[in-house]
Design an enzyme around this catalytic site. Structure first.
Site, PDB file in Angstrom:
ATOM      1  N   GLY A 296       0.855  -1.188   0.000  1.00 51.64           N
ATOM      2  CA  GLY A 296       0.000   0.000   0.000  1.00 51.64           C
ATOM      3  C   GLY A 296       0.892   1.240   0.000  1.00 51.64           C
TER       4      GLY A 296
ATOM      5  CB  ALA B  18       3.174   2.253   4.585  1.00 56.24           C
TER       6      ALA B  18
ATOM      7  CE  LYS C 122      -4.604  -9.945   3.738  1.00 58.73           C
ATOM      8  NZ  LYS C 122      -5.115 -10.373   5.041  1.00 58.73           N
TER       9      LYS C 122
ATOM     10  CB  ALA D  75      -7.787   6.640   0.543  1.00 59.85           C
TER      11      ALA D  75
ATOM     12  N   GLY E 245     -11.407  10.648   0.571  1.00 63.01           N
ATOM     13  CA  GLY E 245     -11.345  12.092   0.831  1.00 63.01           C
ATOM     14  C   GLY E 245     -10.099  12.744   0.283  1.00 63.01           C
TER      15      GLY E 245
ATOM     16  CD  GLU F 298     -11.437  14.506   4.439  1.00 66.59           C
ATOM     17  OE1 GLU F 298     -10.720  14.021   5.321  1.00 66.59           O
ATOM     18  OE2 GLU F 298     -11.511  14.041   3.295  1.00 66.59           O
TER      19      GLU F 298
ATOM     20  CG  HIS G 128     -15.795   7.383   8.147  1.00 64.04           C
ATOM     21  ND1 HIS G 128     -16.932   8.098   7.849  1.00 64.04           N
ATOM     22  CD2 HIS G 128     -14.777   7.998   7.498  1.00 64.04           C
ATOM     23  CE1 HIS G 128     -16.607   9.104   7.036  1.00 64.04           C
ATOM     24  NE2 HIS G 128     -15.302   9.064   6.824  1.00 64.04           N
TER      25      HIS G 128
ATOM     26  NE  ARG H 118     -13.048  10.593   9.868  1.00 64.59           N
ATOM     27  CZ  ARG H 118     -12.205  10.148   8.987  1.00 64.59           C
ATOM     28  NH1 ARG H 118     -11.477   9.094   9.261  1.00 64.59           N
ATOM     29  NH2 ARG H 118     -12.098  10.725   7.831  1.00 64.59           N
TER      30      ARG H 118
ATOM     31  CG  HIS I 141     -12.523   4.776   8.462  1.00 64.73           C
ATOM     32  ND1 HIS I 141     -12.823   4.435   7.161  1.00 64.73           N
ATOM     33  CD2 HIS I 141     -11.756   5.900   8.388  1.00 64.73           C
ATOM     34  CE1 HIS I 141     -12.256   5.313   6.337  1.00 64.73           C
ATOM     35  NE2 HIS I 141     -11.586   6.195   7.048  1.00 64.73           N
TER      36      HIS I 141
ATOM     37  CD  GLU J  80      -5.515   1.482   8.893  1.00 60.80           C
ATOM     38  OE1 GLU J  80      -5.565   1.817   7.692  1.00 60.80           O
ATOM     39  OE2 GLU J  80      -6.515   1.126   9.551  1.00 60.80           O
TER      40      GLU J  80
ATOM     41  NE  ARG K 128      -7.127   7.922  10.292  1.00 64.29           N
ATOM     42  CZ  ARG K 128      -7.670   8.180   9.099  1.00 64.29           C
ATOM     43  NH1 ARG K 128      -7.033   8.925   8.218  1.00 64.29           N
ATOM     44  NH2 ARG K 128      -8.844   7.685   8.787  1.00 64.29           N
TER      45      ARG K 128
ATOM     46  CB  SER L  73      -3.871   7.431   7.698  1.00 64.98           C
ATOM     47  OG  SER L  73      -4.873   7.339   6.767  1.00 64.98           O
TER      48      SER L  73
HETATM   49  P1  FAD Z   1      -2.707  -0.791   3.052  1.00 65.38           P
HETATM   50  O1  FAD Z   1      -2.893   0.171   1.983  1.00 65.38           O
HETATM   51  O2  FAD Z   1      -3.924  -1.386   3.669  1.00 65.38           O
HETATM   52  O3  FAD Z   1      -1.806  -1.960   2.460  1.00 65.38           O
HETATM   53  C1  FAD Z   1      -1.608  -3.151   3.183  1.00 65.38           C
HETATM   54  C2  FAD Z   1      -0.832  -4.106   2.309  1.00 65.38           C
HETATM   55  O4  FAD Z   1      -0.413  -5.206   3.105  1.00 65.38           O
HETATM   56  C3  FAD Z   1      -1.634  -4.706   1.151  1.00 65.38           C
HETATM   57  O5  FAD Z   1      -0.805  -4.777   0.031  1.00 65.38           O
HETATM   58  C4  FAD Z   1      -1.955  -6.113   1.655  1.00 65.38           C
HETATM   59  O6  FAD Z   1      -2.150  -7.053   0.623  1.00 65.38           O
HETATM   60  C5  FAD Z   1      -0.699  -6.410   2.433  1.00 65.38           C
HETATM   61  N1  FAD Z   1      -0.832  -7.450   3.442  1.00 65.38           N
HETATM   62  C6  FAD Z   1      -1.591  -7.445   4.558  1.00 65.38           C
HETATM   63  N2  FAD Z   1      -1.430  -8.595   5.249  1.00 65.38           N
HETATM   64  C7  FAD Z   1      -0.544  -9.334   4.542  1.00 65.38           C
HETATM   65  C8  FAD Z   1       0.015 -10.616   4.715  1.00 65.38           C
HETATM   66  N3  FAD Z   1      -0.299 -11.419   5.740  1.00 65.38           N
HETATM   67  N4  FAD Z   1       0.891 -11.071   3.778  1.00 65.38           N
HETATM   68  C9  FAD Z   1       1.218 -10.322   2.703  1.00 65.38           C
HETATM   69  N5  FAD Z   1       0.703  -9.098   2.483  1.00 65.38           N
HETATM   70  C10 FAD Z   1      -0.159  -8.611   3.398  1.00 65.38           C
HETATM   71  N6  FAD Z   1      -6.742   7.929   4.742  1.00 65.38           N
HETATM   72  C11 FAD Z   1      -6.449   9.184   4.337  1.00 65.38           C
HETATM   73  O7  FAD Z   1      -5.409   9.728   4.709  1.00 65.38           O
HETATM   74  N7  FAD Z   1      -7.314   9.834   3.505  1.00 65.38           N
HETATM   75  C12 FAD Z   1      -8.475   9.288   3.059  1.00 65.38           C
HETATM   76  O8  FAD Z   1      -9.206   9.894   2.307  1.00 65.38           O
HETATM   77  C13 FAD Z   1      -8.795   7.980   3.494  1.00 65.38           C
HETATM   78  N8  FAD Z   1      -9.951   7.396   3.099  1.00 65.38           N
HETATM   79  C14 FAD Z   1     -10.168   6.087   3.428  1.00 65.38           C
HETATM   80  C15 FAD Z   1     -11.305   5.457   2.934  1.00 65.38           C
HETATM   81  C16 FAD Z   1     -11.520   4.115   3.170  1.00 65.38           C
HETATM   82  C17 FAD Z   1     -12.741   3.431   2.627  1.00 65.38           C
HETATM   83  C18 FAD Z   1     -10.581   3.390   3.951  1.00 65.38           C
HETATM   84  C19 FAD Z   1     -10.777   1.932   4.228  1.00 65.38           C
HETATM   85  C20 FAD Z   1      -9.467   4.029   4.486  1.00 65.38           C
HETATM   86  C21 FAD Z   1      -9.252   5.369   4.229  1.00 65.38           C
HETATM   87  N9  FAD Z   1      -8.138   6.030   4.722  1.00 65.38           N
HETATM   88  C22 FAD Z   1      -7.871   7.307   4.331  1.00 65.38           C
HETATM   89  C23 FAD Z   1      -7.128   5.326   5.513  1.00 65.38           C
HETATM   90  C24 FAD Z   1      -5.944   4.963   4.607  1.00 65.38           C
HETATM   91  O9  FAD Z   1      -6.435   4.574   3.350  1.00 65.38           O
HETATM   92  C25 FAD Z   1      -5.116   3.840   5.178  1.00 65.38           C
HETATM   93  O10 FAD Z   1      -4.854   4.053   6.541  1.00 65.38           O
HETATM   94  C26 FAD Z   1      -3.790   3.724   4.463  1.00 65.38           C
HETATM   95  O11 FAD Z   1      -4.007   3.662   3.079  1.00 65.38           O
HETATM   96  C27 FAD Z   1      -3.042   2.484   4.930  1.00 65.38           C
HETATM   97  O12 FAD Z   1      -1.939   2.281   4.098  1.00 65.38           O
HETATM   98  P2  FAD Z   1      -0.939   1.089   4.411  1.00 65.38           P
HETATM   99  O13 FAD Z   1       0.101   1.138   3.364  1.00 65.38           O
HETATM  100  O14 FAD Z   1      -0.531   1.152   5.822  1.00 65.38           O
HETATM  101  O15 FAD Z   1      -1.826  -0.237   4.257  1.00 65.38           O
HETATM  102  C1  SIN Z   2     -13.054  10.057   4.132  1.00 61.81           C
HETATM  103  O1  SIN Z   2     -12.955  10.303   2.932  1.00 61.81           O
HETATM  104  O2  SIN Z   2     -13.997  10.407   4.827  1.00 61.81           O
HETATM  105  C2  SIN Z   2     -11.979   9.275   4.775  1.00 61.81           C
HETATM  106  C3  SIN Z   2     -10.869  10.151   5.141  1.00 61.81           C
HETATM  107  C4  SIN Z   2      -9.968   9.457   6.115  1.00 61.81           C
HETATM  108  O3  SIN Z   2     -10.286   8.406   6.643  1.00 61.81           O
HETATM  109  O4  SIN Z   2      -8.899  10.011   6.394  1.00 61.81           O
END
Ligand code: FAD
Ligand code: SIN
Length: 533
Positions: free
Chosen positions: A12, A14, A36, A47, A49, A116, A244, A292, A353, A377, A388, A393
């Site tokens: 993702g 990160a 995975k 995401a 917003g 927001e 959320h 929130r 959320h 995350e 948060r 994030s």
């Molecule tokens: P993720 O993007 O979740 O990536 C996790 C990765 O780990 C994936 O590739 C997955 O396949 C992999 N993985 C997990 N477990 C395993 C395993 N056991 N083996 C191998 N791979 C694995 N944040 C904002 O800042 N702005 C927004 O507008 C916003 N809107 C959002 C809307 C929604 C609907 C959601 C759900 C979240 C939103 N967030 C938003 C939060 C934000 O999207 C996440 O916190 C952030 O994208 C997390 O990124 P990450 O790289 O940590 O994890």
């Molecule tokens: C949203 O678009 O409301 C999500 C934004 C966030 O979780 O940071």
């Protein structure tokens, strides 16, 4: 056995931003990313917003963004981390723009800055209502331009390799626990591979799937946090689960619940009862745009006291052309359920959320386990504290991805491969006889967490949750010992672990703060503490 220099679990925002920044500095080393599922899966791609960063320095400032983050975090943020993320985040956002990420612009060419809850200024850069999809696309494309990055899809990391796998006894008090890579299930051939790495980056995202209603995709099962806990690493603040306020209520039920972005309220939508009466004035002067935790609790309270299933969001007064420009995906989704957002109220309810707690990291993403770094995350960095701030994030993932890359480019030469790790031992296990047991246990877990460890908590509910979780844990561990490993079984194990960690931390926190609200302890402590596990 597969060998690499740097193993990144998670692709993702990160994991990818780390890989790109590290590859830029160390073209001599091999970086292997595991996901995975397929490469667009994960919370990032969902995401909506946008990403919060100060852009208009005439009206806004880093100090204002810092203050908003600290206020939302309700006293538990690490102020140094907040300053780092807010300031460095601005450069990181500029950087992803230079890599090809698109954000919406005004006619004159300036970026259109959204608003927001909890933000005092317009500072959310966004791409329509699919910002995450755009960021994920551009980061994957950028990462794939580096010949030393390999992305392995459909690889499920099962457990971290530590001295435990060399036959040594590791406890939570052992100093110098080290990580040597992972055991991973190749989902395409069902083989378990030993992946050895000099260093490992955990970037596995959140754990929304522990609740009945969640905006998180089905991959969000807290695997990285659970693996890290089993490896005896240090976690913090796991009780702070963000709900959320406005997931779309779908009477047919769907997983995940579709999100109605907070940006819609930022655009002027108003929370109302299904009869069309506003109610937020009874809770907070910031009304529908309060932070929130406050809005989600208000909606939860209205739903419960009125005996309803949802509250409503009123968009009927908004400019239709602009709404369609900003929120085409939300408009279409509502339409598919027979809701015309310009004529009807949108039914909404709170849904899990975001997990604010997780793997405890320092300013450079180092964890308590040597050779293991973490970002995004799955971590508890100190940015979010007890709640948060919206759109912080994606920013956190970008900043910590880069920070780890910077220190690791130098530190990695201190690490070497540990080649004495034995292959996975499947002796004594058999094909599962009843897969339905796994799905039933998962449903039970979701019920336990939703009914007893939700938005409003009490001592009795938390105790009930713990008793039931213990039973589920014992049953599942037995199944795990006797059954061939499968993704479903590993995920079940992990969600039960996360449920246990959230509940234990909630029991430890004898106060109400931010996202943790216990009616038996409605006040805040005068002194502040992090909960450790
Ligand atoms: P993720 O993007 O979740 O990536 C996790 C990765 O780990 C994936 O590739 C997955 O396949 C992999 N993985 C997990 N477990 C395993 C395993 N056991 N083996 C191998 N791979 C694995 N944040 C904002 O800042 N702005 C927004 O507008 C916003 N809107 C959002 C809307 C929604 C609907 C959601 C759900 C979240 C939103 N967030 C938003 C939060 C934000 O999207 C996440 O916190 C952030 O994208 C997390 O990124 P990450 O790289 O940590 O994890
Ligand atoms: C949203 O678009 O409301 C999500 C934004 C966030 O979780 O940071």
């Amino acid at each position: 056995m597969y060998k690499t220099d740097v193993l990144v679990i998670g692709a993702g925002v990160a994991g990818l931003s780390f890989a790109i920044k590290f590859a830029e500095q160390r073209s001599d080393l091999k970086i292997t990313l595991l996901t995975k599922s397929h490469k667009q899966a994960g919370n990032t791609a969902w995401a909506q917003g946008g990403v919060a960063t100060v852009w208009d320095f005439d009206t806004d400032s880093f100090n204002k963004h810092v203050d908003d983050t600290l206020i939302a975090g309700d006293g538990l943020c690490d102020e140094d981390i907040v300053n780092i993320v807010v300031k460095e985040g601005h450069d990181r956002v500029k950087e992803i723009i230079s890599w090809g990420t698109r954000f919406d612009k005004e006619e004159g060419g300036d970026y259109n800055l959204g608003m927001e809850g909890g933000h005092s200024e317009h500072r959310i850069l966004h791409y329509k209502d699919v910002t995450g999809k755009e960021i994920q696309r551009s980061l994957v494309e950028k990462a794939m331009t580096f010949p030393n990055i390999e992305l392995k899809e459909h690889y499920f990391a099962i457990d971290l390799l530590t001295q435990h796998h060399l036959g040594r006894n590791i406890t939570r008090l052992s100093p110098n626990t080290e990580c040597y890579g992972v055991y991973a299930l190749n989902k395409e051939n069902n083989e378990i591979e030993t992946i050895l790495a000099k260093t490992t980056i955990m970037a596995t995202g959140g754990a929304g799937q522990i609740y009945r209603n969640t905006t998180n995709p089905t991959i969000a099962t807290g695997d990285g946090i659970a693996m890290f806990y089993r490896a005896k690493g240090l976690l913090s603040n796991m009780e702070f689960v963000q709900f959320h306020p406005t997931a779309l209520f779908n009477p047919a039920g769907e997983n995940p619940d579709f999100l109605i972005s907070e940006a819609v309220r930022g655009f002027g939508a108003i929370l109302k009862t299904p009869k069309g009466e506003s109610f937020m004035e009874n809770y907070d002067p910031r009304l529908s745009l309060a932070p929130r935790d406050i809005v989600a609790r208000a909606i939860d309270n209205e739903i419960k006291t009125r005996g309803l299933e949802f509250m409503s969001l009123d968009c009927r007064h908004l400019d239709q052309t602009e709404f369609l420009e900003h929120f085409p995906n939300i408009y279409e989704k509502c339409k598919s359920l027979g809701i015309d957002v310009f004529k009807d109220l949108i039914p909404v309810l709170p849904a899990c959320h975001y997990l604010c707690g997780g793997i405890h990291i320092d300013q450079h993403g180092r964890t308590s386990v040597k050779g293991l770094y973490a970002a995004g995350e799955c971590t508890s960095s100190g940015l979010h504290g007890a709640n948060r701030l919206a759109s912080n994030s994606l920013l956190e993932g970008l900043v910590f991805g880069e920070r780890i890359a910077k220190v690791l480019a130098a530190e990695i030469d201190n690490f070497s491969l540990e080649e004495n790790i034995p292959d996975w031992d499947a002796e004594g296990t058999d094909v599962p006889k009843e897969l339905v047991l796994i799905t039933q246990s998962w449903k039970e877990l979701k019920e336990i967490m939703s009914n007893y460890v939700g938005i409003v908590r009490t001592n009795t509910r938390l105790k009930r949750a713990m008793d039931r979780l213990n039973l589920l844990y014992n049953e599942t561990e037995l199944l795990y010992k006797n059954t061939n490993v499968s993704t479903q079984l590993c995920e079940l194990r992990n969600v039960i672990t996360i449920g246990y960690l959230v509940t234990s931390s909630a029991i430890m926190r004898r106060e109400s703060r931010g996202l943790h609200y216990n009616t038996d302890y409605p006040e805040k402590y005068d002194y502040l503490e992090t909960t450790w596990l």
